[in-house]
Design an enzyme around this catalytic site. Structure first.
Site, PDB file in Angstrom:
ATOM      1  N   LYS A   1     -11.514  -3.659  -3.874  1.00 52.18           N
ATOM      2  CA  LYS A   1     -12.577  -2.640  -3.990  1.00 52.18           C
ATOM      3  C   LYS A   1     -11.998  -1.260  -4.271  1.00 52.18           C
ATOM      4  O   LYS A   1     -12.703  -0.406  -4.791  1.00 52.18           O
ATOM      5  CB  LYS A   1     -13.500  -2.635  -2.771  1.00 52.18           C
TER       6      LYS A   1
ATOM      7  N   LYS B   1      -4.566  -8.757  -7.129  1.00 57.83           N
ATOM      8  CA  LYS B   1      -5.774  -9.116  -6.378  1.00 57.83           C
ATOM      9  C   LYS B   1      -6.963  -8.259  -6.806  1.00 57.83           C
ATOM     10  O   LYS B   1      -6.799  -7.063  -7.023  1.00 57.83           O
ATOM     11  CB  LYS B   1      -5.489  -8.903  -4.883  1.00 57.83           C
TER      12      LYS B   1
ATOM     13  N   LYS C   1       0.817  -1.224   0.000  1.00 60.76           N
ATOM     14  CA  LYS C   1       0.000   0.000   0.000  1.00 60.76           C
ATOM     15  C   LYS C   1       0.843   1.262   0.000  1.00 60.76           C
ATOM     16  O   LYS C   1       0.325   2.342  -0.280  1.00 60.76           O
ATOM     17  CB  LYS C   1      -0.976  -0.001   1.186  1.00 60.76           C
TER      18      LYS C   1
HETATM   19  N1  AQP Z   1      -9.533 -10.654  -4.119  1.00 63.35           N
HETATM   20  C1  AQP Z   1      -9.824 -11.298  -2.993  1.00 63.35           C
HETATM   21  N2  AQP Z   1      -9.889 -12.641  -2.985  1.00 63.35           N
HETATM   22  C2  AQP Z   1     -10.183 -13.317  -1.845  1.00 63.35           C
HETATM   23  N3  AQP Z   1     -10.444 -12.698  -0.666  1.00 63.35           N
HETATM   24  C3  AQP Z   1     -10.400 -11.351  -0.639  1.00 63.35           C
HETATM   25  N4  AQP Z   1     -10.601 -10.454   0.334  1.00 63.35           N
HETATM   26  C4  AQP Z   1     -10.450  -9.197  -0.145  1.00 63.35           C
HETATM   27  N5  AQP Z   1     -10.141  -9.254  -1.454  1.00 63.35           N
HETATM   28  C5  AQP Z   1     -10.091 -10.581  -1.782  1.00 63.35           C
HETATM   29  C6  AQP Z   1     -10.949 -10.818   1.705  1.00 63.35           C
HETATM   30  O1  AQP Z   1     -12.027  -9.993   2.109  1.00 63.35           O
HETATM   31  C7  AQP Z   1     -11.878  -9.736   3.501  1.00 63.35           C
HETATM   32  C8  AQP Z   1     -12.034  -8.281   3.777  1.00 63.35           C
HETATM   33  O2  AQP Z   1     -11.005  -7.528   3.231  1.00 63.35           O
HETATM   34  P1  AQP Z   1     -10.888  -6.010   3.607  1.00 63.35           P
HETATM   35  O3  AQP Z   1     -11.922  -5.228   2.953  1.00 63.35           O
HETATM   36  O4  AQP Z   1     -10.845  -5.825   5.065  1.00 63.35           O
HETATM   37  O5  AQP Z   1      -9.481  -5.620   3.094  1.00 63.35           O
HETATM   38  P2  AQP Z   1      -8.725  -6.001   1.812  1.00 63.35           P
HETATM   39  O6  AQP Z   1      -8.220  -7.399   1.880  1.00 63.35           O
HETATM   40  O7  AQP Z   1      -7.679  -4.939   1.662  1.00 63.35           O
HETATM   41  O8  AQP Z   1      -9.846  -5.920   0.671  1.00 63.35           O
HETATM   42  P3  AQP Z   1      -9.848  -5.019  -0.565  1.00 63.35           P
HETATM   43  O9  AQP Z   1     -11.066  -5.287  -1.359  1.00 63.35           O
HETATM   44  O10 AQP Z   1      -8.540  -5.142  -1.311  1.00 63.35           O
HETATM   45  O11 AQP Z   1      -9.979  -3.577   0.095  1.00 63.35           O
HETATM   46  P4  AQP Z   1      -9.166  -2.270  -0.151  1.00 63.35           P
HETATM   47  O12 AQP Z   1      -9.174  -2.075  -1.627  1.00 63.35           O
HETATM   48  O13 AQP Z   1      -9.916  -1.210   0.598  1.00 63.35           O
HETATM   49  O14 AQP Z   1      -7.790  -2.493   0.396  1.00 63.35           O
HETATM   50  C9  AQP Z   1     -10.540 -10.288   3.952  1.00 63.35           C
HETATM   51  O15 AQP Z   1     -10.767 -11.542   4.560  1.00 63.35           O
HETATM   52  C10 AQP Z   1      -9.812 -10.478   2.662  1.00 63.35           C
HETATM   53  O16 AQP Z   1      -8.876 -11.537   2.743  1.00 63.35           O
END
Ligand code: AQP
Length: 353
Positions: A216, A213, A129
């Site tokens: 969002k 990955k 990040k």
């Molecule tokens: N691409 C993914 N595949 C499988 N699992 C995923 N998770 C997120 N993206 C994937 C799982 O969703 C849960 C919540 O994640 P989070 O929102 O707390 O943070 P993150 O992992 O950083 O998700 P994002 O979508 O990538 O959010 P942003 O963009 O805000 O950083 C976790 O269990 C994660 O493993």
């Protein structure tokens, strides 16, 4: 450490601790197919299995990067609607948002004093990040994110955390923090939490780049499927997903150097509840012209009911707030005694008389 299986009421890797499941998602944007397959679908499967399940909207994690206040409120309710629409039941699971239970932040501070800077520096999510950007300008909260996450889990003495692959390192750090606290204070107070990383799609990749990955916060909306996308948008995104010109092979190993193809097969398997091998047995020899429409139909059939129910729930924000408020009371009742005992172990005077 090997990943744990979903807990049962009787089988547990933590003698002396009752199996308890905790997990959370940041309301930092709309929910994606990655969040659904990697997390929420698993949350629902673990519910009602005789083990307490606690699921949170981690709004305090979300503000480690800038969030517009109105958008944060809307995204938190939308995330709650997503949980409910996907099948989480407030009579079976505790659902709430993190900032309503101040024990998370209080234990987070204690863990900031237990965890080491070097541990945080090694976190790949921190490096990802802040890579290419000036880490000096990142918030202190983003750096300390894993310490608050450890508090989220351990303030409930949670023994199992269903997550996607990307969060495994943070759950391992939670164990390190628990072990250091127990060692420093010569207690056996915090359990060793196990990540539960199961299912065909523990790492759903971007539809535009199979090595990244699905996220969002990806600037490209075409890279992800949002749970709020309608049938038309889902179909279009899948049909436009990056792939290659080769037909699908017979074995999953043959997809090793084809990340986009591998990702679509994984998504199909997870949505259909099939093994990847079974998917390839059905589609081997066929190209993406045949596979993508089938995947699009499956994705629409699986996600459209969730999206429709989310829209219905979002019509009544007061009801969502009521459910979260009730969940917060139940969460607080578990967390507060664990936090008070932690203060006592650390040596803090709590009496106000
Ligand atoms: N691409 C993914 N595949 C499988 N699992 C995923 N998770 C997120 N993206 C994937 C799982 O969703 C849960 C919540 O994640 P989070 O929102 O707390 O943070 P993150 O992992 O950083 O998700 P994002 O979508 O990538 O959010 P942003 O963009 O805000 O950083 C976790 O269990 C994660 O493993």
């Amino acid at each position: 450490m090997t990943d744990a299986k979903a807990p049962t009421a009787t089988a547990d890797a933590n003698p002396g601790f009752t199996p308890r499941v905790f997990s959370g998602i940041q309301p930092s944007g709309g929910l994606t197919l990655g969040n659904y397959l990697g997390a929420i679908k698993r949350f629902v499967e673990m519910q009602g299995q005789g083990v307490e399940t606690i699921y949170c909207m981690v709004d305090m994690h979300a503000i480690t990067v800038w969030q517009d206040p109105e958008a944060l409120r809307r995204q938190t309710r939308e995330l709650a609607a997503g949980y409910l629409a996907a099948g989480l039941d407030p009579t079976k699971s505790i659902l709430f948002n993190q900032s309503q239970v101040s024990a998370h932040a209080e234990l987070g501070w204690i863990f900031n004093c237990v965890a080491r800077m070097g541990w945080m520096n090694r976190m790949t999510q921190w490096k990802d990040k802040t890579s290419g950007k000036d880490a000096e300008k990142a918030s202190l909260g983003l750096f300390a994110y894993p310490s608050l996450m450890a508090a989220d889990i351990l303030v409930y003495h949670a023994t199992h955390v269903p997550v996607g692959e990307d969060q495994k390192q943070h759950v391992e750090l939670t164990r390190d923090i628990a072990a250091k606290f127990n060692h420093d204070f010569k207690v056996d107070f915090f359990p060793m939490t196990n990540p539960v990383i199961e299912g065909a799609a523990t790492r759903v990749m971007s539809l535009r780049d199979g090595t990244k990955k699905m996220s969002k916060s990806d600037p490209s909306d075409a890279a992800r499927i949002n749970l709020t996308d309608d049938a038309d948008a889902i179909s279009k995104k899948i049909k436009k997903a990056k792939t290659d010109a080769e037909p699908l092979p017979e074995s999953f190993e043959a997809l090793a150097d084809r990340p986009e193809a591998k990702n679509l097969v994984n998504i199909y398997a997870a949505l259909a509840g099939m093994t990847k091998e079974a998917v390839l047995a059905d589609f081997a020899g066929q190209g993406f012209g045949a596979f993508k429409p089938k995947l699009a139909d499956l994705a629409v059939a699986s996600l459209a009911p969730i999206s429709t129910e989310m829209s219905r729930l979002m019509q009544d924000p007061a009801e969502i707030d009521r459910i979260l408020g009730q969940g917060a009371d139940k969460a607080d009742a578990i967390a507060r005694p664990i936090l008070e005992k932690t203060y006592d172990i650390v040596g803090m005077i709590r009496s106000r008389r």
